[in-house]
Design a protein around this motif. Sequence first.
Motif, PDB file in Angstrom:
ATOM      1  N   VAL A  44      30.134  30.070  20.159  1.00  0.00           N
ATOM      2  CA  VAL A  44      30.794  28.835  19.715  1.00  0.00           C
ATOM      3  C   VAL A  44      30.289  28.455  18.322  1.00  0.00           C
ATOM      4  O   VAL A  44      31.069  28.131  17.430  1.00  0.00           O
ATOM      5  CB  VAL A  44      30.571  27.670  20.714  1.00  0.00           C
ATOM      6  CG1 VAL A  44      31.108  26.361  20.146  1.00  0.00           C
ATOM      7  CG2 VAL A  44      31.269  27.963  22.041  1.00  0.00           C
ATOM      8  N   ALA A  45      28.970  28.526  18.134  1.00  0.00           N
ATOM      9  CA  ALA A  45      28.390  28.192  16.824  1.00  0.00           C
ATOM     10  C   ALA A  45      28.886  29.150  15.746  1.00  0.00           C
ATOM     11  O   ALA A  45      29.204  28.727  14.626  1.00  0.00           O
ATOM     12  CB  ALA A  45      26.867  28.233  16.900  1.00  0.00           C
ATOM     13  N   VAL A  77      39.225  28.680   7.450  1.00  0.00           N
ATOM     14  CA  VAL A  77      40.375  27.780   7.312  1.00  0.00           C
ATOM     15  C   VAL A  77      40.816  27.739   5.847  1.00  0.00           C
ATOM     16  O   VAL A  77      42.008  27.866   5.538  1.00  0.00           O
ATOM     17  CB  VAL A  77      40.051  26.358   7.832  1.00  0.00           C
ATOM     18  CG1 VAL A  77      41.186  25.384   7.520  1.00  0.00           C
ATOM     19  CG2 VAL A  77      39.809  26.388   9.339  1.00  0.00           C
ATOM     20  N   SER A  78      39.854  27.618   4.929  1.00  0.00           N
ATOM     21  CA  SER A  78      40.187  27.634   3.494  1.00  0.00           C
ATOM     22  C   SER A  78      40.813  28.967   3.099  1.00  0.00           C
ATOM     23  O   SER A  78      41.775  29.012   2.324  1.00  0.00           O
ATOM     24  CB  SER A  78      38.923  27.396   2.653  1.00  0.00           C
ATOM     25  OG  SER A  78      38.345  26.156   2.994  1.00  0.00           O
ATOM     26  N   ALA A  79      40.279  30.055   3.664  1.00  0.00           N
ATOM     27  CA  ALA A  79      40.822  31.385   3.348  1.00  0.00           C
ATOM     28  C   ALA A  79      42.249  31.527   3.867  1.00  0.00           C
ATOM     29  O   ALA A  79      43.107  32.112   3.197  1.00  0.00           O
ATOM     30  CB  ALA A  79      39.930  32.462   3.955  1.00  0.00           C
ATOM     31  N   ILE A  84      33.826  24.264  10.923  1.00  0.00           N
ATOM     32  CA  ILE A  84      33.856  23.047  11.748  1.00  0.00           C
ATOM     33  C   ILE A  84      32.458  22.428  11.721  1.00  0.00           C
ATOM     34  O   ILE A  84      31.469  23.100  12.037  1.00  0.00           O
ATOM     35  CB  ILE A  84      34.307  23.365  13.186  1.00  0.00           C
ATOM     36  CG1 ILE A  84      35.794  23.736  13.160  1.00  0.00           C
ATOM     37  CG2 ILE A  84      34.068  22.182  14.131  1.00  0.00           C
ATOM     38  CD1 ILE A  84      36.355  24.246  14.454  1.00  0.00           C
ATOM     39  N   PRO A  85      32.357  21.155  11.312  1.00  0.00           N
ATOM     40  CA  PRO A  85      31.033  20.524  11.189  1.00  0.00           C
ATOM     41  C   PRO A  85      30.265  20.567  12.516  1.00  0.00           C
ATOM     42  O   PRO A  85      30.861  20.499  13.597  1.00  0.00           O
ATOM     43  CB  PRO A  85      31.362  19.072  10.815  1.00  0.00           C
ATOM     44  CG  PRO A  85      32.780  19.072  10.356  1.00  0.00           C
ATOM     45  CD  PRO A  85      33.450  20.232  10.991  1.00  0.00           C
ATOM     46  N   TYR A 119      43.080  17.599  15.720  1.00  0.00           N
ATOM     47  CA  TYR A 119      41.791  17.792  15.042  1.00  0.00           C
ATOM     48  C   TYR A 119      41.920  18.822  13.913  1.00  0.00           C
ATOM     49  O   TYR A 119      41.452  18.600  12.790  1.00  0.00           O
ATOM     50  CB  TYR A 119      40.720  18.244  16.052  1.00  0.00           C
ATOM     51  CG  TYR A 119      39.409  18.558  15.388  1.00  0.00           C
ATOM     52  CD1 TYR A 119      38.484  17.551  15.090  1.00  0.00           C
ATOM     53  CD2 TYR A 119      39.110  19.858  14.977  1.00  0.00           C
ATOM     54  CE1 TYR A 119      37.296  17.839  14.426  1.00  0.00           C
ATOM     55  CE2 TYR A 119      37.931  20.147  14.314  1.00  0.00           C
ATOM     56  CZ  TYR A 119      37.028  19.131  14.038  1.00  0.00           C
ATOM     57  OH  TYR A 119      35.862  19.415  13.374  1.00  0.00           O
ATOM     58  N   LEU A 120      42.565  19.955  14.219  1.00  0.00           N
ATOM     59  CA  LEU A 120      42.683  21.027  13.223  1.00  0.00           C
ATOM     60  C   LEU A 120      43.598  20.649  12.069  1.00  0.00           C
ATOM     61  O   LEU A 120      43.350  21.030  10.926  1.00  0.00           O
ATOM     62  CB  LEU A 120      43.163  22.321  13.899  1.00  0.00           C
ATOM     63  CG  LEU A 120      42.089  23.016  14.756  1.00  0.00           C
ATOM     64  CD1 LEU A 120      42.714  24.089  15.633  1.00  0.00           C
ATOM     65  CD2 LEU A 120      40.986  23.633  13.889  1.00  0.00           C
TER      66      LEU A 120
END
Length: 402
Positions: free
Chosen positions: A149-150, A216-218, A158-159, A199-200
């Motif tokens: 998950v991490a 996500v940026s990619a 994801i923060p 959320y996404l």
Amino acid sequence: MDAPVFAPWSPAFTADPYPAYAELRDRGRVHWFEPTRQWLVPHHADVSALLRDRRLGRTYLHRFTHEEFGRTPPPPEHEPFHTLNDNGLLDLEAPDHTRIRRLVTKAFTPRTVQALEPTVRRLAAELVGGLVKNGGGDLLAEVAEPLPVAVIAEMLGIPESDRGLLRPWSAAICGMFELNPSEETAARAVRASVEFSAYLRELITERRAEPGGDLVSALISAHDEGETLSEQEMVSTCVLLLNAGHEATVNTTANGWWTLFRHPGELARLRADHSLLTTAVEELMRYDTPLQMFERWVLDDIEIGGTVVPRGSELALLFGSANRDPARFEHPAELDLGRADNPHVTFGAGIHYCLGAPLARVELAASFGELLTQAPTMRLAAEPEWKPGYVIRGLRELRVEL
């Protein structure tokens, strides 16, 4: 042919489906299972070939409407789940699958996985260190779950403060992949789909404004000859990467240690020789597969062992059975951590072969390696119980002591 030996809702079957699989393999190459209205395929050669067969699909909606295919459309109240699921890589066919996979692969290169390796090793060392410091605990909750998950949260950017939301959302959505899910399961999956998507979308908006070095940026910037991902495809891709990127790894870790505890000779062999780790991870994935079944729709009539399976049917490819097929594996019921010839189907095959397989292998090698090094005397503290799900098969917990 009826196949009563297959009992996916029975706790005894879920705990040990392998004798039933042996019976299915002995009785033929394909079996009709009335309760789910599926054809069961138990042999390695068939499963492996059918995963690559273009007459089958994860969806049929690229070619037919529900009505044309003889299927009832899902209820309107399930729509948020289906919108999320149907736009993800796993449930698409060409040309959409080809386009999205090409874009995601660009942001998911071997270099990305290699760059993540030190982070994975550090996280694994910290988590195992915590377990050792406590003198034991639930290996599933304290090591197996938090590590993947991490890692996937790190990849997606994801923060840390939000990561506690991910596993419950994922578990609720994955409930829909079980056989004949209940209305309650569907309601939970729909709620999680709505919350996770919202959320996404917020995260994507933030990354558009301020791109980072994350996936996500990619995905936002990825393009190929003018092709891009729609926002829905981006959301669905992120959810798939999270669900697929940790469900199987969590269960492989816990199921794998449960297997090792029941094979003390092989565990002693691995503890004495850590160089076996690479083949050991592959063998543990073969021996007790976290994804027991993979479903495909029959888009054009297909013949399996003299049985014509008509268009509109659903095939259930039994990965757990294929991985124990004596026609392909020598002494398949034996655990051999040094097994060299091991073409297991745990990661699938064909166009839907698991994109995250290299990352899963890195995570598994890191967590098993750290547990062997830091906890060389770790032993089972209590007999585990299986969760009720059969398709994604895993333990409720795995209590260990040092």
